[in-house]
Design a protein around this motif. Structure first.
Motif, PDB file in Angstrom:
ATOM      1  N   LEU A 195       0.587  -1.015  -0.082  1.00  0.00           N
ATOM      2  CA  LEU A 195       0.019   0.143   0.163  1.00  0.00           C
ATOM      3  C   LEU A 195       0.940   1.335  -0.140  1.00  0.00           C
ATOM      4  CD1 LEU A 195      -2.896   1.544   0.482  1.00  0.00           C
ATOM      5  CD2 LEU A 195      -2.425   1.591   2.705  1.00  0.00           C
ATOM      6  N   SER A 196      -0.028   2.434  -1.021  1.00  0.00           N
ATOM      7  CA  SER A 196       1.399   3.105  -0.684  1.00  0.00           C
ATOM      8  C   SER A 196       0.352   4.657   0.094  1.00  0.00           C
ATOM      9  CB  SER A 196       0.994   3.849  -1.688  1.00  0.00           C
ATOM     10  OG  SER A 196       2.553   3.559  -3.070  1.00  0.00           O
ATOM     11  N   SER A 197       0.447   4.713   1.339  1.00  0.00           N
ATOM     12  CA  SER A 197      -0.298   6.104   1.813  1.00  0.00           C
ATOM     13  C   SER A 197       1.274   7.131   2.139  1.00  0.00           C
ATOM     14  CB  SER A 197       0.162   5.306   3.387  1.00  0.00           C
ATOM     15  OG  SER A 197      -1.305   3.807   2.814  1.00  0.00           O
ATOM     16  N   PHE A 198       0.296   8.720   1.963  1.00  0.00           N
ATOM     17  CA  PHE A 198       0.676   9.937   1.781  1.00  0.00           C
ATOM     18  C   PHE A 198      -0.045  10.841   3.012  1.00  0.00           C
ATOM     19  CE2 PHE A 198       2.790   9.106  -1.524  1.00  0.00           C
ATOM     20  CZ  PHE A 198       3.957   8.973  -1.218  1.00  0.00           C
ATOM     21  N   PRO A 199      -0.548   9.769   3.995  1.00  0.00           N
ATOM     22  CA  PRO A 199      -0.969  10.684   5.099  1.00  0.00           C
ATOM     23  C   PRO A 199      -1.463  11.707   5.920  1.00  0.00           C
ATOM     24  CG  PRO A 199      -0.666   8.448   6.110  1.00  0.00           C
ATOM     25  CD  PRO A 199       0.565   9.453   5.482  1.00  0.00           C
ATOM     26  N   LYS A 200      -0.534  12.959   5.925  1.00  0.00           N
ATOM     27  CA  LYS A 200      -0.459  14.162   6.522  1.00  0.00           C
ATOM     28  C   LYS A 200      -0.510  14.602   4.764  1.00  0.00           C
ATOM     29  CE  LYS A 200       1.789  17.518   9.597  1.00  0.00           C
ATOM     30  NZ  LYS A 200       2.528  17.497  10.197  1.00  0.00           N
ATOM     31  N   TRP A 201      -0.811  14.440   3.905  1.00  0.00           N
ATOM     32  CA  TRP A 201      -0.773  15.404   2.255  1.00  0.00           C
ATOM     33  C   TRP A 201      -2.541  14.681   1.906  1.00  0.00           C
ATOM     34  CZ3 TRP A 201       1.939  13.316  -2.444  1.00  0.00           C
ATOM     35  CH2 TRP A 201       1.614  14.063  -3.880  1.00  0.00           C
ATOM     36  N   GLU A 205       5.624   1.829   0.465  1.00  0.00           N
ATOM     37  CA  GLU A 205       5.357   3.153   0.441  1.00  0.00           C
ATOM     38  C   GLU A 205       4.407   4.557   1.833  1.00  0.00           C
ATOM     39  OE1 GLU A 205       5.279   5.812  -3.461  1.00  0.00           O
ATOM     40  OE2 GLU A 205       5.754   3.534  -4.463  1.00  0.00           O
ATOM     41  N   LEU A 206       5.447   5.392   1.827  1.00  0.00           N
ATOM     42  CA  LEU A 206       5.068   5.602   3.264  1.00  0.00           C
ATOM     43  C   LEU A 206       5.741   7.014   3.423  1.00  0.00           C
ATOM     44  CD1 LEU A 206       3.160   5.999   5.817  1.00  0.00           C
ATOM     45  CD2 LEU A 206       4.954   4.878   7.405  1.00  0.00           C
ATOM     46  N   GLN A 207       4.924   8.531   3.532  1.00  0.00           N
ATOM     47  CA  GLN A 207       5.013   9.616   3.488  1.00  0.00           C
ATOM     48  C   GLN A 207       6.949   9.688   4.501  1.00  0.00           C
ATOM     49  OE1 GLN A 207       2.118  12.229   4.220  1.00  0.00           O
ATOM     50  NE2 GLN A 207       3.403  14.258   4.266  1.00  0.00           N
ATOM     51  N   GLY A 208       7.533   9.949   4.058  1.00  0.00           N
ATOM     52  CA  GLY A 208       9.070  10.446   4.585  1.00  0.00           C
ATOM     53  C   GLY A 208       9.126  12.208   4.774  1.00  0.00           C
ATOM     54  N   GLY A 209       8.299  12.419   3.973  1.00  0.00           N
ATOM     55  CA  GLY A 209       8.721  14.278   4.445  1.00  0.00           C
ATOM     56  C   GLY A 209       7.544  14.959   3.751  1.00  0.00           C
ATOM     57  N   HIS A 250       4.368  22.607   1.696  1.00  0.00           N
ATOM     58  CA  HIS A 250       4.270  20.984   2.412  1.00  0.00           C
ATOM     59  C   HIS A 250       3.996  20.718   3.514  1.00  0.00           C
ATOM     60  CE1 HIS A 250       6.604  24.871   3.857  1.00  0.00           C
ATOM     61  NE2 HIS A 250       6.640  23.446   5.427  1.00  0.00           N
ATOM     62  N   LYS A 251       3.675  19.948   3.638  1.00  0.00           N
ATOM     63  CA  LYS A 251       3.329  19.219   5.104  1.00  0.00           C
ATOM     64  C   LYS A 251       4.107  18.519   5.788  1.00  0.00           C
ATOM     65  CE  LYS A 251      -1.800  20.395   3.949  1.00  0.00           C
ATOM     66  NZ  LYS A 251      -3.320  19.617   3.506  1.00  0.00           N
ATOM     67  N   VAL A 252       4.793  18.756   6.347  1.00  0.00           N
ATOM     68  CA  VAL A 252       5.766  17.705   6.671  1.00  0.00           C
ATOM     69  C   VAL A 252       5.737  16.759   8.312  1.00  0.00           C
ATOM     70  CG1 VAL A 252       8.378  17.715   7.741  1.00  0.00           C
ATOM     71  CG2 VAL A 252       7.956  19.381   6.583  1.00  0.00           C
ATOM     72  N   PRO A 253       5.607  15.453   7.886  1.00  0.00           N
ATOM     73  CA  PRO A 253       5.270  14.544   9.366  1.00  0.00           C
ATOM     74  C   PRO A 253       6.331  15.215  10.606  1.00  0.00           C
ATOM     75  CG  PRO A 253       5.507  13.232   6.448  1.00  0.00           C
ATOM     76  CD  PRO A 253       5.783  14.386   7.234  1.00  0.00           C
ATOM     77  N   PRO A 287      11.130  20.213  -3.329  1.00  0.00           N
ATOM     78  CA  PRO A 287      11.761  19.370  -2.120  1.00  0.00           C
ATOM     79  C   PRO A 287      11.714  18.274  -1.403  1.00  0.00           C
ATOM     80  CG  PRO A 287      10.919  21.822  -1.481  1.00  0.00           C
ATOM     81  CD  PRO A 287      10.665  21.601  -2.682  1.00  0.00           C
ATOM     82  N   GLY A 288      10.082  17.711  -1.944  1.00  0.00           N
ATOM     83  CA  GLY A 288       9.506  16.147  -0.775  1.00  0.00           C
ATOM     84  C   GLY A 288      10.088  15.481  -0.374  1.00  0.00           C
ATOM     85  N   PHE A 289       8.974  14.804   0.280  1.00  0.00           N
ATOM     86  CA  PHE A 289       9.287  13.221   0.745  1.00  0.00           C
ATOM     87  C   PHE A 289      10.227  13.242   1.233  1.00  0.00           C
ATOM     88  CE2 PHE A 289       6.014  13.501  -3.330  1.00  0.00           C
ATOM     89  CZ  PHE A 289       5.541  13.846  -1.757  1.00  0.00           C
ATOM     90  N   GLY A 290      11.578  13.221   2.021  1.00  0.00           N
ATOM     91  CA  GLY A 290      12.657  13.202   2.767  1.00  0.00           C
ATOM     92  C   GLY A 290      12.608  12.618   3.601  1.00  0.00           C
TER      93      GLY A 290
END
Length: 504
Positions: free
Chosen positions: A282-288, A321-325, A334-337, A372-375
């Motif tokens: 599963l791919s997840s980008f919860p905060k986005w 895939e999980l949102q890393g940055g 941006h919405k940074v975890p 500059p996302g996701f890192g």
């Protein structure tokens, strides 16, 4: 368990970072690293394959005790393919050809590739996957081949308001599927309320209007994409018989419309896709993408993980895939975890029965619309609160031996119906109404402390034997005769047990 990060999407990160980053992954406690094998970066000329970068990366992974997941990306097609087969482009119902170019997530371009309903394109896609699998057949560092990154009808990621694909090959495939489904033109006419005199008169619905043809057009694509996946899986198995084969969904497909409102990105069905592979993700980008408040996106992430668990059945699944940055819904937005987000999302995955987390991605994206996302890490490769928490979770779950854990099936279930979802799509792409209904009952159960699981119509027949005793059926607007029969049979069994208990 699979804990690690997506790392390489050619040409990034730069090779000067590789040794430093792989050493840090090892020190964080990661077990795996995922690498993209992009078609146009590897088969630069017909039948000439270059694996130099991936070979070096897999060598570094082995030196640092990391196992490798290779994700094949035919959607980054070589430009010689377009020159050789210009008539095989994806096409909208209005005749617009989708030319190849550079999307947000493929620096090397070639997106969205060509339509696999064309046999010559399908053969070349499968040959690329076969040759990649064959190349790593005996490489002990490579443990999984992911043959399709987030299966869906690829152009719809950017062409959200179009109905695709209506190229000549897809029209023929649609007619052939209808012949099998209905058996005769007379039966199709009866089901669709039409008066066709020849199969060749049937074309994909050009707009939203009548439900019958649109539901079948959408249903065809769910099964057609599963067939495309099957071809890819078979190619990978021929190339590397001993490797695990995987795919992963962009979201829990029955919930996807609730988060982004696109016509096509949710055009797949995890309950069909998971059947074809050894490992599902599963791919997840919860905060986005999963809500505006922390409460919403944490709960939405748990819900989607539970649906993927239900689709996977007894197969291993994990957070591929999980949102890393920072999520990037707009240029430089941006919405940074936070550290707490990483921890909760890890536990959500484990609670649903998942076997690990691979982050998207290790380093910030340096180019294109995702920059500059996701890192997980900082711009200079330094650790952040997110990467340190990711490493802590990996070590903790390994110490707890959670790879041996299994979820206890809840006796309460929420029913998922492919037919209902198709009806809501046919009614003007309103699947979000169905998704919101599913979310509402799941939220009520979660807030009430009621254990619950998801039960799909495909597996309703065995639900009683699997311990289900209470079933909630949301939005029961378009259940097939078969679905109704299975639900009524379940209700009768429940009623019979309750009567016996009362008598006792």
């Amino acid at each position: 368990m699979y804990f690690g990060a997506q790392y390489y999407r050619p040409p990034f990160p730069d090779r000067t970072c590789w040794e430093r980053d792989f050493l840090n992954m090892k020190q964080l406690g990661f077990h795996v690293v995922k690498l993209w094998a992009v078609w146009n970066d590897i088969e630069r000329e017909p039948d000439h394959f270059v694996f130099d970068d991936l070979d070096r990366l897999t060598e570094l992974a082995g030196k640092n005790g990391l196992k490798v997941i290779i994700n094949t990306i035919p959607e980054g097609a070589p430009y010689w393919l377009y020159e050789a087969y210009p008539d095989c482009l994806y096409e909208t119902v209005e005749g617009k050809k989708i030319t190849m170019g550079g999307p947000a997530n493929l620096p090397t371009g070639g997106w969205p590739g060509l339509c696999m309903d064309n046999p010559e394109v399908s053969d070349l896609v499968c040959n690329f996957i076969f040759r990649t699998a064959e190349h790593y057949r005996d490489n002990s560092s490579v443990i999984i081949l992911d043959v399709w990154n987030e299966p869906h009808l690829e152009p719809m990621f950017d062409y959200k308001n179009e109905l695709l694909c209506a190229c000549g090959a897809s029209k023929r495939a649609f007619r052939d599927w209808l012949k099998v489904r209905y058996g005769s033109l007379e039966r199709l006419n009866e089901a669709w309320f039409r008066r066709y005199s020849d199969w060749e008169e049937i074309v994909p619905p050009p707009r939203f209007g009548t439900y019958t043809d649109m539901m079948d057009w959408r249903r065809f694509w769910l099964y057609n994409l599963a067939e495309w996946l099957k071809r890819r899986v078979e190619a990978a198995r021929r190339g590397a018989p001993g490797k695990l084969i995987q795919t992963h969904s962009a979201s829990a497909d029955y919930m996807g419309a609730s988060s982004n409102g696109a016509l096509g990105i949710e055009l797949s069905d995890e309950f069909l896709l998971a059947r074809e592979v050894d490992v599902f993700g599963l791919s997840s980008f919860p905060k986005w993408l999963m809500g505006e408040t922390k409460r919403d996106y944490d709960l939405s992430h748990l819900l989607q993980s539970e649906i993927i668990c239900a689709a996977s059945r007894e197969k291993v699944f994990y957070q591929a895939e999980l949102q890393g940055g920072a999520g990037v819904p707009g240029f430089l937005a941006h919405k940074v975890p936070k550290r707490e987000d990483i921890r909760i999302w890890n536990w959500n995955t484990i609670a649903a029965g998942g076997k690990g987390v691979v982050y998207w991605q290790y380093a910030p994206e340096p180019a294109g619309m995702e920059s500059p996302g996701f890192g997980l890490t900082g711009f200079n490769g330094e650790n952040t609160e997110r990467s340190l928490e990711a490493g802590r979770c990996a070590k903790l779950f390994e110490a707890y031996e959670l790879d041996r854990s299994r979820p206890v099936p809840a006796i309460n279930g929420i029913y998922l119906s492919r037919n209902v979802d198709l009806l809501f799509f046919a009614a003007g792409a309103q699947e979000e109404k169905y998704a919101h209904s599913i979310y509402g009952v799941f939220k009520s159960c979660a807030e009430g402390g009621i254990p619950v699981r998801f039960v799909h119509g495909d597996y309703m027949e065995s639900a009683w034997e699997e311990g289900l005793r209470v079933l909630y059926v949301p939005m029961a607007l378009s259940l097939s005769d078969e679905e109704q029969s299975r639900i009524l049979k379940f209700a009768e069994m429940t009623s019979s047990v309750n009567s016996c208990q009362t008598m006792r």
